[in-house]
Design a protein around this motif. Structure first.
Motif, mmCIF file in Angstrom:
data_model
loop_
_atom_site.group_PDB
_atom_site.id
_atom_site.type_symbol
_atom_site.label_atom_id
_atom_site.label_comp_id
_atom_site.label_asym_id
_atom_site.label_seq_id
_atom_site.Cartn_x
_atom_site.Cartn_y
_atom_site.Cartn_z
ATOM 1 N N GLN A 5 0.826 -1.205 0.000
ATOM 2 C CA GLN A 5 0.000 0.000 0.000
ATOM 3 C C GLN A 5 0.861 1.257 0.000
ATOM 4 N N LEU A 6 1.942 1.241 0.792
ATOM 5 C CA LEU A 6 2.830 2.393 0.833
ATOM 6 C C LEU A 6 3.478 2.617 -0.531
ATOM 7 N N ALA A 7 3.903 1.539 -1.184
ATOM 8 C CA ALA A 7 4.510 1.656 -2.509
ATOM 9 C C ALA A 7 3.515 2.225 -3.516
ATOM 10 N N ALA A 8 2.260 1.808 -3.418
ATOM 11 C CA ALA A 8 1.224 2.312 -4.321
ATOM 12 C C ALA A 8 0.983 3.808 -4.081
ATOM 13 N N LEU A 9 1.001 4.224 -2.808
ATOM 14 C CA LEU A 9 0.805 5.639 -2.495
ATOM 15 C C LEU A 9 1.995 6.460 -2.981
ATOM 16 N N GLN A 10 3.199 5.934 -2.818
ATOM 17 C CA GLN A 10 4.391 6.623 -3.319
ATOM 18 C C GLN A 10 4.293 6.846 -4.828
ATOM 19 N N ALA A 11 3.877 5.812 -5.549
ATOM 20 C CA ALA A 11 3.750 5.922 -7.001
ATOM 21 C C ALA A 11 2.685 6.939 -7.385
ATOM 22 N N ALA A 12 1.575 6.952 -6.660
ATOM 23 C CA ALA A 12 0.487 7.876 -6.973
ATOM 24 C C ALA A 12 0.890 9.322 -6.718
ATOM 25 N N VAL A 13 1.538 9.588 -5.583
ATOM 26 C CA VAL A 13 1.975 10.946 -5.281
ATOM 27 C C VAL A 13 3.020 11.403 -6.295
ATOM 28 N N SER A 14 3.969 10.526 -6.629
ATOM 29 C CA SER A 14 5.004 10.877 -7.601
ATOM 30 C C SER A 14 4.391 11.203 -8.958
ATOM 31 N N ARG A 15 3.394 10.430 -9.362
ATOM 32 C CA ARG A 15 2.753 10.633 -10.665
ATOM 33 C C ARG A 15 2.012 11.960 -10.738
ATOM 34 N N HIS A 16 1.383 12.348 -9.636
ATOM 35 C CA HIS A 16 0.558 13.561 -9.640
ATOM 36 C C HIS A 16 1.304 14.790 -9.136
ATOM 37 N N CYS A 17 2.589 14.626 -8.813
ATOM 38 C CA CYS A 17 3.376 15.755 -8.310
ATOM 39 C C CYS A 17 4.714 15.821 -9.059
ATOM 40 N N PRO A 18 4.685 16.267 -10.327
ATOM 41 C CA PRO A 18 5.932 16.362 -11.091
ATOM 42 C C PRO A 18 6.784 17.561 -10.691
#
Length: 318
Positions: A5-18
């Motif tokens: 879950q943490l890895a998924a959240l990291q990926a989501a934040v990274s994707r939406h915060c360039p």
């Protein structure tokens, strides 16, 4: 805490915060990213919930350290002048964080709607015991799986087409409910009650932030808080880790540094502008806070590059 879950959240934040800072379509949610560590920067943390999903940073609350990083969240319930520094970040693994804003009115409504009460276990725990924080108005706790799930669903809404504001506000309410029933729930509970010590001190701090450049008796703050003098000073220290005079000094020095860097003001003029009568006292306080006297600090900032300095101030807010 679920690693997946943490890895998924990291990926989501990274994707939406360039970029360094992303103000999302949801007015209560801000995302942050930085790929370098930073020098310590004096800022004022406003009442917010800050979640670090990757990397690490450290705050200094009047010279007392409070580190927090990946898989942890910080709750600040007062405007607090702190020195903040990102200590783990790289291009390959950037520092990633998000911030949730909330108001006492929202917390009060949530308590009323849910008829929530702090659990007996939470009542027995002090904010300091749970968070290892030297003060009562700011603390760090571990993210739970329930929080991870709710955070991931909220950030994932950003990828969906159309207006998702209605769902986002429902998810925010769910998150606040979970935080309210988490390790720091009792201090959030206090923010909802206008007669609590935290709310009384907050009124005094609001006045102090508006008038820190002016000369006034600190006793004025006692009257604004509506507390006895000894109780006011005791609770102010417990909540902020400093005295009202020390708090005012932090605000003055932060503003003086801003005037010198952003408005090219001379050190002596900046000191007078923020309320100092004595240039020597201003220089002593400045050096104690920033590690260098005013002119030497300004030369250091110019060597660093003013743009880089301003960027660090943006990065360290979260």
């Amino acid at each position: 805490m679920s690693c997946s879950q943490l890895a998924a959240l990291q990926a989501a934040v990274s994707r939406h915060c360039p970029e360094k800072v992303t103000h999302t379509a949801f007015d209560f949610l801000t995302l942050y990213r930085t790929e370098t560590v930073t020098d310590p920067v004096l800022v004022v943390y406003e009442p917010r919930i800050y979640i670090v999903v990757q990397g690490q940073k450290i705050l200094h609350l009047h010279d007392q350290p409070l580190p927090y990083g990946e898989g942890q969240y910080l709750i600040s319930t007062l405007d607090l002048p702190v020195s903040g520094q990102i200590t783990r970040a790289s291009a390959e693994k950037p520092y990633l964080a998000l911030c949730l804003s909330f108001s006492p009115a929202e917390m009060e409504q949530l308590l009323r709607e849910s008829q929530s009460a702090i659990s007996p276990q939470a009542r027995k725990l002090t904010f300091r015991e749970e968070s290892s924080s030297p003060i009562s108005a700011m603390g760090v706790s571990q993210i739970t799986d329930d929080l991870l799930d709710a955070l991931l669903r909220l950030v994932s809404l950003l990828a969906r087409e159309g207006d998702q504001t209605f769902l986002a506000r429902l998810y925010k309410k769910e998150l606040l409910y979970l935080f309210l029933h988490g390790q720091q729930g009792h201090v959030l509970h206090e923010t909802a009650h206008g007669k609590s010590d935290l709310s009384r001190i907050n009124r005094a701090i609001s006045h102090l932030r508006l008038h820190f450049q002016q000369q006034f008796e600190i006793g004025t703050l006692v009257k604004i808080a509506g507390m006895g003098q000894s109780s006011f000073y005791k609770r102010f220290g417990e909540l902020t880790g400093m005295t009202p005079v020390q708090y005012r000094t932090k605000l003055r020095l932060q503003e003086a540094r801003r005037l010198m860097v952003h408005e090219d003001m001379k050190a002596a003029s900046a000191g007078f502008q923020v309320g100092y009568d004595s240039p020597s006292q201003f220089s002593r306080d400045y050096r104690k806070t920033f590690g260098r006297p005013p002119q030497a600090d300004l030369r250091y900032i110019r060597r660093m590059g003013v743009d880089a300095y301003k960027q660090q101030h943006e990065d360290v807010w979260f």
